[in-house]
Structure formats: C-alpha cells, structure tokens
Design an enzyme around this catalytic site. Structure first.
Site, PDB file in Angstrom:
ATOM      1  N   SER A  56       0.812  -1.221   0.000  1.00 30.82           N
ATOM      2  CA  SER A  56       0.000   0.000   0.000  1.00 30.82           C
ATOM      3  C   SER A  56       0.842   1.266   0.000  1.00 30.82           C
ATOM      4  O   SER A  56       0.379   2.318  -0.463  1.00 30.82           O
ATOM      5  CB  SER A  56      -0.930   0.012   1.216  1.00 30.82           C
ATOM      6  OG  SER A  56      -0.184  -0.034   2.421  1.00 30.82           O
ATOM      7  N   GLY A  93      -1.979  -4.491   1.065  1.00 31.42           N
ATOM      8  CA  GLY A  93      -2.089  -5.753   1.780  1.00 31.42           C
ATOM      9  C   GLY A  93      -1.073  -6.795   1.361  1.00 31.42           C
ATOM     10  O   GLY A  93      -1.043  -7.890   1.926  1.00 31.42           O
ATOM     11  N   ASN A 121       4.210  -5.931   5.844  1.00 33.95           N
ATOM     12  CA  ASN A 121       3.058  -6.728   6.286  1.00 33.95           C
ATOM     13  C   ASN A 121       3.488  -8.066   6.872  1.00 33.95           C
ATOM     14  O   ASN A 121       2.813  -8.601   7.759  1.00 33.95           O
ATOM     15  CB  ASN A 121       2.088  -6.929   5.123  1.00 33.95           C
ATOM     16  CG  ASN A 121       1.335  -5.662   4.781  1.00 33.95           C
ATOM     17  OD1 ASN A 121       0.843  -4.957   5.661  1.00 33.95           O
ATOM     18  ND2 ASN A 121       1.255  -5.342   3.495  1.00 33.95           N
ATOM     19  N   ASP A 204      -4.976   7.822   9.220  1.00 29.57           N
ATOM     20  CA  ASP A 204      -4.632   6.518   9.795  1.00 29.57           C
ATOM     21  C   ASP A 204      -3.266   6.533  10.475  1.00 29.57           C
ATOM     22  O   ASP A 204      -2.896   5.586  11.166  1.00 29.57           O
ATOM     23  CB  ASP A 204      -4.686   5.411   8.736  1.00 29.57           C
ATOM     24  CG  ASP A 204      -3.739   5.639   7.569  1.00 29.57           C
ATOM     25  OD1 ASP A 204      -2.755   6.392   7.702  1.00 29.57           O
ATOM     26  OD2 ASP A 204      -3.982   5.048   6.489  1.00 29.57           O
ATOM     27  N   HIS A 207      -0.136   6.010   6.290  1.00 27.49           N
ATOM     28  CA  HIS A 207       0.106   6.256   4.873  1.00 27.49           C
ATOM     29  C   HIS A 207       0.351   7.745   4.629  1.00 27.49           C
ATOM     30  O   HIS A 207      -0.436   8.577   5.070  1.00 27.49           O
ATOM     31  CB  HIS A 207      -1.068   5.744   4.037  1.00 27.49           C
ATOM     32  CG  HIS A 207      -1.248   4.267   4.146  1.00 27.49           C
ATOM     33  ND1 HIS A 207      -2.113   3.687   5.034  1.00 27.49           N
ATOM     34  CD2 HIS A 207      -0.646   3.256   3.469  1.00 27.49           C
ATOM     35  CE1 HIS A 207      -2.051   2.365   4.921  1.00 27.49           C
ATOM     36  NE2 HIS A 207      -1.163   2.085   3.974  1.00 27.49           N
TER      37      HIS A 207
END
Length: 230
Positions: A56, A93, A121, A204, A207
């Site tokens: 991402s 993801g 991740n 968030d 990002h």
C-alpha cells in the site's frame, strides 16, 4: 518528541496493517494493481521502464495514484528529460508470499529497473523471518532470471517492537543483508522523515499525505538517481 511520534506511528502501523487496513483490494488479483497506463507507455521502444513492486505504501493508499511517490518520481524524470516510464505495481495488503505469487504476471512487462518494496506486512503479522527472507530472495532471483540486465533496488522497512525486540531487530537487518548479499542498492528506510509525523501522514497515521509522498520520493530518488544515470 520525535521519538515519541515514531513510537505512536509504529503502534498505529501495527494496529491498522495487522488488520488489513481499509483497502478492499484483493492481494492476489493482478487487476487491482495501480499501473500508470502500461499499454500506452511501455510500447515506446526507446523508453526504459521502472517497475515499483510493493504494498500500500507504493500503491499510494488513500490518494490518487498520480499523487503516490512513484508518480512523483515520474515527474522528476520528465523534468530532467530522462526517457523512463514508471509503472506503479503496488498492491495494498501485499506480503512477500503474495508478491512472490504475483510476480510472474508483473514481469510480463518490461523492467529495466525493478524497485522491491515488500516485507512490512510480514513483520506486522509475525511471519517467520526466514520465510520473509526466503521470499524476498526468490523475488530477486526471479527478476534476474527473467532479465539479468534488470537493475534491482531494495527498500528497507522497520516495524514496531510488538513481536519482541529480537524479532524487530532481525527484521530490520533482512534488507541490508539481502542488499549486500546480492550487491543491490538499498534505500535504508523508505519512510525516513515521514514516519511518526502527523502532518505528513493521513488520518490513519500510516500512509503518507501528498506532502509525505514527496519526501518518500526524495528518499527513493537519493538512490535511484545514480542508477538511472549509469
């Protein structure tokens, strides 16, 4: 204060990405890739191609693809009169395992330079470090097998200490170790100067904003420039 902000960033990063974030993209569906007009652009025989292969952070989650750092790199190349086409092959993801599975499809495209941004991740999910290292090495090997002349750049990543200090430290070492083993240029930490700064990240806390993306692009360009000028 800067240390506190980084800790807050890492904690937020763990909470969001370990739960899969807000993205509705399916990791193994190549059709979800954010690609900048590949059909039109890579048809230019005299143009060289840079593929950004990542998660991402590369895809520019939460922003228009034209605001993500690969697009900023394209603008920089254009301003310098360098005939390169940037392909944003980031997928939200993505883990190293799903990236490895997706790689063959991506490598159907020409790649003069391949920038590998995967692993965050894995670390947030506590995937065994040996598995992450093996997958990254397999991706590097596959790119070289497809075209030995493709120049590969590896991006480093860091994770919060939720999995324990040993895991966190060993995770961070994966990237410089692989860069040294494979003689690859390394971007030490993709989010240097952005992580932990609320003014440079979206709500968030993870990002980058448009301004944050510009700093990330600077981090990438600091290494990429020498490669494109070779």
């Amino acid at each position: 204060m800067h240390t506190l902000l980084k800790l807050c960033y890492f904690f937020s990063l763990f909470l969001l990405l370990s739960c899969g974030g807000k993205s509705t993209q399916k990791p193994d569906d190549p059709s979800n890739e954010s690609v900048d007009s590949p059909t039109e652009e890579i048809s230019k025989e005299d143009s060289k191609t840079i593929i950004f292969f990542g998660d991402s952070l590369t895809a520019g989650l939460g922003l228009d693809p034209q605001e993500a750092f690969p697009a900023v790199i394209q603008d920089t190349l254009n301003s310098l009169g360098m005939n390169y086409t940037v392909i944003n092959s980031g997928l939200s993801g993505e883990t190293t395992a799903s990236g490895r599975n997706r790689l063959d499809w991506v490598l159907n495209q020409k790649a003069d330079i391949f920038i590998l941004e995967l692993g965050a991740n894995d670390g947030l999910r506590g995937i065994p470090l040996a598995e992450t290292r093996t997958n990254l090495q397999a991706i590097i090997d596959a790119v070289r097998q497809k075209n030995p002349n493709t120049k590969i750049i590896l991006t480093g990543m860091q994770i919060p200490p939720n999995m324990g200090q040993d895991y966190t430290s060993e995770f961070r070492k994966i990237f410089p170790d692989l860069a040294e083993k494979n003689t690859l240029p390394l971007i030490p930490f993709l989010l240097e100067g952005v992580a932990g700064n609320p003014e440079l990240n979206q709500e968030d806390g993870i990002h980058p904003t448009i301004e944050g993306q510009k700093i990330v692009a600077d981090n990438v360009w600091a290494v990429l420039e020498d490669v494109v000028r070779e």
